[in-house]
Structure formats: C-alpha cells, structure tokens
Write an enzyme that holds these catalytic residues in place. Structure first.
Site, PDB file in Angstrom:
ATOM      1  N   GLU A 104       7.248  -5.585  -8.158  1.00 37.31           N
ATOM      2  CA  GLU A 104       7.560  -4.178  -7.920  1.00 37.31           C
ATOM      3  C   GLU A 104       7.498  -3.931  -6.430  1.00 37.31           C
ATOM      4  O   GLU A 104       6.631  -4.481  -5.748  1.00 37.31           O
ATOM      5  CB  GLU A 104       6.522  -3.282  -8.621  1.00 37.31           C
ATOM      6  CG  GLU A 104       6.807  -3.096 -10.080  1.00 37.31           C
ATOM      7  CD  GLU A 104       5.546  -3.127 -10.920  1.00 37.31           C
ATOM      8  OE1 GLU A 104       4.443  -3.092 -10.340  1.00 37.31           O
ATOM      9  OE2 GLU A 104       5.675  -3.213 -12.151  1.00 37.31           O
ATOM     10  N   TYR A 116      13.713 -10.047  -0.863  1.00 43.30           N
ATOM     11  CA  TYR A 116      13.831 -10.456  -2.271  1.00 43.30           C
ATOM     12  C   TYR A 116      15.299 -10.691  -2.654  1.00 43.30           C
ATOM     13  O   TYR A 116      15.611 -11.625  -3.404  1.00 43.30           O
ATOM     14  CB  TYR A 116      13.203  -9.403  -3.183  1.00 43.30           C
ATOM     15  CG  TYR A 116      11.718  -9.210  -2.951  1.00 43.30           C
ATOM     16  CD1 TYR A 116      10.864 -10.300  -2.820  1.00 43.30           C
ATOM     17  CD2 TYR A 116      11.154  -7.941  -2.864  1.00 43.30           C
ATOM     18  CE1 TYR A 116       9.502 -10.137  -2.599  1.00 43.30           C
ATOM     19  CE2 TYR A 116       9.790  -7.763  -2.650  1.00 43.30           C
ATOM     20  CZ  TYR A 116       8.982  -8.863  -2.521  1.00 43.30           C
ATOM     21  OH  TYR A 116       7.638  -8.700  -2.302  1.00 43.30           O
TER      22      TYR A 116
END
Ligand SMILES: CC(C)(COP(=O)(O)OP(=O)(O)OC[C@H]1O[C@@H](n2cnc3c(N)ncnc32)[C@H](O)[C@@H]1OP(=O)(O)O)[C@@H](O)C(=O)NCCC(=O)NCCS
Length: 147
Positions: A104, A116
């Site tokens: 998250e 990411y």
C-alpha cells in the site's frame, strides 16, 4: 551505486529508525521496528562502505508477500538503492515460490509509485482515507506484482 544487501542485526534497528524519521511522512516508531524484528518479518539493509543506506521490510505468508516498509537514506536518493532492494526481493520471492507481492502506498507518494511501476507493480485497488495527513486523510493505492 551497487550496495550489498544483507539481513539486519538487532543493532541495526536504530539506523533504520533514523532513516525512517528523516524520510517518512508518518514514520514507524522505534518500537514498531523492534516489534517487526521480533515478529520475524524479513528485514534487509542496503549497505555501502559499511553504512546503511536503505532498508526493506517484508512479511511473507505462504505464497504471498507484503512489502511493509522501504526507504532510502535521504543523502542517497535517486542512486538506485531502492531498485537494488526490489531486485533482491524479486529473487528472494522467486526462490520461495511466492506467487504475488502486495503493498500500500500514499496516493501522493509519486516517487514510491514510480519506483513500484518501474518494477511492474500494478494498481489493484484504493483504500479510501487510509492514511492520516497534517490536514486530514489520504487514500492508499493497493498495488500487486504477480509472478
Ligand atoms: C521511494 C524511495 C524508497 C525511492 O528510493 P531511491 O533509492 O531513491 O530509488 P531509486 O534510485 O532506486 O529509483 C528507482 C525509481 O524510482 C522512481 N523514483 C525514485 N525517486 C523518485 C522521485 N523523487 N520522483 C519520481 N520518481 C522517483 C524512478 O522511477 C526511479 O527510476 P529512474 O532512476 O530510472 O528514474 C525513496 O524516495 C524514499 O525513501 N522515500 C521515502 C520512503 C517511502 O516513501 N517509502 C515507500 C513507502 S510505500
């Protein structure tokens, strides 16, 4: 820069906490780092010339893995440290036959989201108002990488 990636010793925790305080909007407390260590989470450091320049904390359960925390020392940003940690993590996960990795991230954290995405994590959902901010709350993006 090509840091060495190692599992941490308990004595490294103060260095992790110092990095965390200097880069995170809502830093883990020292107690959270110690609890994570005793919970048996995977805790890895990137070291350059014997100095801790970044860290990665993960939890793996069966064939799934969650990234709990990752950070690079502010003096070493944009030098490939977090990339080295995530490359290490992909190999680590492959060896353990992990199917997917989750995390998250704050919707406003463009640096982490770009990191990411570079490692082919994809957004799979949103947790509304998941994080506190100075002025209120902020959504979390849920991201996944599947092998
Ligand atoms: C996010 C963070 C870990 C990146 O660490 P880093 O060691 O500087 O990252 P790298 O040098 O390996 O960068 C890899 C990629 O991340 C992205 N990135 C890193 N910093 C960025 C920035 N300031 N802005 C935009 N993209 C960025 C880029 O895509 C970069 O690839 P590129 O160099 O080919 O452009 C670091 O900024 C940090 O410690 N942030 C605070 C903690 C945090 O937010 N952790 C994530 C919690 S979910």
């Amino acid at each position: 820069m090509k840091p060495e990636i190692e599992s941490i010793d308990l004595k490294d925790i103060a260095d992790l906490y110092a990095i965390e305080k200097s880069v995170s909007q809502s830093p883990w407390t020292l107690e959270m780092f110690i609890a994570s260590f005793h919970a048996g989470h995977g805790m890895f450091v990137a070291k350059s010339e014997d100095k801790i320049v970044g860290f990665l904390i993960i939890m793996d359960v069966m064939e799934q893995l969650e990234i709990l925390n990752i950070a690079t020392h502010p003096d070493f940003h944009k030098q490939g440290i977090a990339s080295q940690l995530l490359s290490f993590l992909k190999n680590y996960a492959k060896q353990r036959e992990i199917n997917s990795m989750f995390l998250e991230v704050r919707k406003s954290n463009q640096a982490a989201i770009a990191l990411y995405q570079k490692f082919e994590f994809e957004q799979i959902g949103i947790r509304k108002k998941y994080y506190k901010t100075d002025s209120g709350q902020e959504d979390a993006l849920m991201m996944q990488f599947s092998f």
